[in-house]
Design a protein around this motif. Structure first.
Motif, PDB file in Angstrom:
ATOM      1  N   ARG A 246       3.718  -0.252 -10.989  1.00  0.00           N
ATOM      2  CA  ARG A 246       4.596  -0.848  -9.971  1.00  0.00           C
ATOM      3  C   ARG A 246       4.485  -0.083  -8.659  1.00  0.00           C
ATOM      4  N   VAL A 247       4.437   1.253  -8.756  1.00  0.00           N
ATOM      5  CA  VAL A 247       4.245   2.085  -7.557  1.00  0.00           C
ATOM      6  C   VAL A 247       2.911   1.724  -6.909  1.00  0.00           C
ATOM      7  N   ASN A 248       1.872   1.513  -7.737  1.00  0.00           N
ATOM      8  CA  ASN A 248       0.531   1.197  -7.224  1.00  0.00           C
ATOM      9  C   ASN A 248       0.512  -0.086  -6.386  1.00  0.00           C
ATOM     10  N   VAL A 249       1.335  -1.072  -6.763  1.00  0.00           N
ATOM     11  CA  VAL A 249       1.385  -2.320  -5.985  1.00  0.00           C
ATOM     12  C   VAL A 249       1.769  -1.993  -4.548  1.00  0.00           C
ATOM     13  N   GLY A 250       2.755  -1.102  -4.394  1.00  0.00           N
ATOM     14  CA  GLY A 250       3.165  -0.684  -3.057  1.00  0.00           C
ATOM     15  C   GLY A 250       2.068   0.114  -2.362  1.00  0.00           C
ATOM     16  N   ALA A 251       1.468   1.057  -3.119  1.00  0.00           N
ATOM     17  CA  ALA A 251       0.450   1.948  -2.540  1.00  0.00           C
ATOM     18  C   ALA A 251      -0.764   1.148  -2.064  1.00  0.00           C
ATOM     19  N   ARG A 252      -1.050   0.037  -2.735  1.00  0.00           N
ATOM     20  CA  ARG A 252      -2.239  -0.762  -2.386  1.00  0.00           C
ATOM     21  C   ARG A 252      -1.940  -1.850  -1.363  1.00  0.00           C
ATOM     22  N   THR A 253      -0.681  -1.933  -0.921  1.00  0.00           N
ATOM     23  CA  THR A 253      -0.336  -2.958   0.071  1.00  0.00           C
ATOM     24  C   THR A 253      -0.418  -2.348   1.471  1.00  0.00           C
ATOM     25  N   PRO A 254      -1.418  -2.771   2.265  1.00  0.00           N
ATOM     26  CA  PRO A 254      -1.552  -2.199   3.606  1.00  0.00           C
ATOM     27  C   PRO A 254      -0.294  -2.470   4.434  1.00  0.00           C
ATOM     28  N   GLY A 255       0.185  -1.452   5.083  1.00  0.00           N
ATOM     29  CA  GLY A 255       1.329  -1.608   5.990  1.00  0.00           C
ATOM     30  C   GLY A 255       2.675  -1.732   5.299  1.00  0.00           C
ATOM     31  N   ALA A 256       2.729  -1.508   3.958  1.00  0.00           N
ATOM     32  CA  ALA A 256       4.006  -1.635   3.244  1.00  0.00           C
ATOM     33  C   ALA A 256       4.996  -0.597   3.774  1.00  0.00           C
ATOM     34  N   GLU A 257       6.242  -1.029   4.045  1.00  0.00           N
ATOM     35  CA  GLU A 257       7.218  -0.147   4.687  1.00  0.00           C
ATOM     36  C   GLU A 257       8.390   0.222   3.796  1.00  0.00           C
ATOM     37  N   LEU A 258       8.682  -0.615   2.817  1.00  0.00           N
ATOM     38  CA  LEU A 258       9.857  -0.396   1.965  1.00  0.00           C
ATOM     39  C   LEU A 258       9.548  -0.805   0.538  1.00  0.00           C
ATOM     40  N   PHE A 259      10.199  -0.118  -0.414  1.00  0.00           N
ATOM     41  CA  PHE A 259      10.065  -0.490  -1.825  1.00  0.00           C
ATOM     42  C   PHE A 259      11.475  -0.640  -2.384  1.00  0.00           C
ATOM     43  N   VAL A 260      11.806  -1.842  -2.858  1.00  0.00           N
ATOM     44  CA  VAL A 260      13.146  -2.075  -3.425  1.00  0.00           C
ATOM     45  C   VAL A 260      12.990  -2.567  -4.863  1.00  0.00           C
ATOM     46  N   SER A 261      13.590  -1.812  -5.786  1.00  0.00           N
ATOM     47  CA  SER A 261      13.511  -2.154  -7.202  1.00  0.00           C
ATOM     48  C   SER A 261      14.871  -2.682  -7.657  1.00  0.00           C
ATOM     49  N   ILE A 262      14.865  -3.817  -8.376  1.00  0.00           N
ATOM     50  CA  ILE A 262      16.120  -4.499  -8.726  1.00  0.00           C
ATOM     51  C   ILE A 262      16.350  -4.466 -10.241  1.00  0.00           C
TER      52      ILE A 262
END
Ligand code: ZN
Length: 366
Positions: A246-262
């Protein structure tokens, strides 16, 4: 029987015989009329049942189709005051036939459909929905003629609509921003399970999808760690592998600014209740995100606010960007479980999370 009838005829006079004949003919005529009338009035019998996800004039809906062996059905539809989540259809002169009496339904809008044969030959159909209070505009009922080509019988068609994202409204300040959303659990991992059997994964996905819909409608770019009921890493992975995926999805998204887990909270005691949001203090922005989400969820959800808390959750610690994990409410608390499973309540929470994210960008101090 016939012998007895002949014996009876032989015993009575010719005049009486003629009278008996007239009486029998009359009886025959009467019986024929009676059966003819019964046929014309007709008792309907169910012969078909189907549910599907459809789009009706741009609105998502779950459709229930109940097939009947003859047309000209008379029915009424009402939401009982004692069961505001249920639509009750009463079908006049109808029998259940071979259709199952209690059908569980796995859909966004409907939980189950029950058929009960009631007094004066009517059939009561109880459609239990995921809406806490079913309003007039939330559903529509109509009759459909048989379609020979599609091999469909004459049907009663019910659509229960999904609460529209557009009705909640877009948020301001997210246009052009990139946000990663993580629907907790899924696939081989249902997450926590409530006393009525509602799973955490079945709540986090529709809430996260609704947050995405609002943010996208507001011009943001949204990436989801999962968009269906799946494991992100794969089935039966270790917790660490699954969370890292799940962390990797964020790490591989260019320009990702926020991560919100629900997520939904759980505890051994059913009395534990309320909402809370978490952060790991990598930067000041982590705390700011968690506190804005907390403010908005507290205002919208109306549940006890357990506050903004620091924790070492894997996805927050290992995401390079500011991250927050939200616990919407306790799925192990019967009252909160009911709310969490309610489509309208899910939409309210989603709108609150979207507003919190929007404020994070709008009220930025740097
Ligand atoms: Zn969880």
């Amino acid at each position: 029987m016939w012998q007895a009838f002949e014996y009876f005829l032989a015993k009575i006079s010719a005049r009486r015989r003629a009278g008996a004949l007239v009486f029998c003919l009359g009886l025959l005529l009467f019986c024929t009329t009676l059966t003819g009338e019964a046929r014309a009035r007709g008792v309907h019998e169910l012969n078909y049942f189907q549910t599907s996800e459809v789009e009706v004039q741009g609105r998502q809906a779950t459709r229930v189709e109940i097939g009947l062996d003859r047309d000209n059905l008379t029915y009424t539809a009402a939401v009982p005051q004692t069961e505001p989540d249920t639509l009750q259809l009463t079908l006049q002169k109808t029998r259940r036939g071979k259709v199952q009496a209690d059908i569980p339904v796995q859909s966004k809008e409907i939980r189950s459909v029950q058929f009960t044969e009631a007094a004066s030959r009517s059939l009561v159909v109880r459609i239990k929905t995921t809406h806490q209070t079913l309003q007039t505009g939330d559903y529509q009922v109509q009759l459909a003629l048989a379609d020979r080509k599609k091999r469909l019988p004459y049907r009663l068609v019910l659509d229960v609509f999904h609460p529209a994202a557009a009705a909640v409204g877009a948020v301001e300040g997210v246009r052009g921003h990139t946000i990663v959303l993580d629907a907790g659990h899924g696939g081989s991992d249902s997450g926590a399970v409530g006393p009525a059997g509602i799973t955490e994964a079945s709540v986090t996905l529709p809430v996260t999808q609704a947050v995405r819909d609002i943010l996208q409608a507001s011009g943001a770019r949204v990436v989801m760690t999962r968009d269906t009921d799946v494991d992100v890493y794969g089935p039966n992975a270790s917790d660490r592998e699954e969370l890292q995926a799940r962390v990797n999805v964020g790490a591989r998204t260019p320009g990702a600014e926020l991560f919100v887990s629900i997520h939904c909270n759980a505890f051994s005691s059913p009395s534990a209740h309320g909402m809370e949001t978490y952060y790991y203090p990598k930067t000041d922005a982590d705390y700011r995100l968690a506190s804005l989400l907390n403010e908005e969820l507290a205002a919208a959800g109306g549940r006890f606010n357990r506050g903004v808390k620091e924790a070492r959750f894997y996805v927050m610690r290992n995401s390079a960007m500011p991250a927050s994990l939200v616990e919407l409410a306790f799925i192990t608390n019967p009252a909160e479980e009911r709310l969490l499973a309610d489509a309208a309540y899910q939409q309210r929470l989603a709108a609150a999370i979207a507003r919190g994210i929007a404020r994070y960008f709008r009220e930025r101090l740097f």
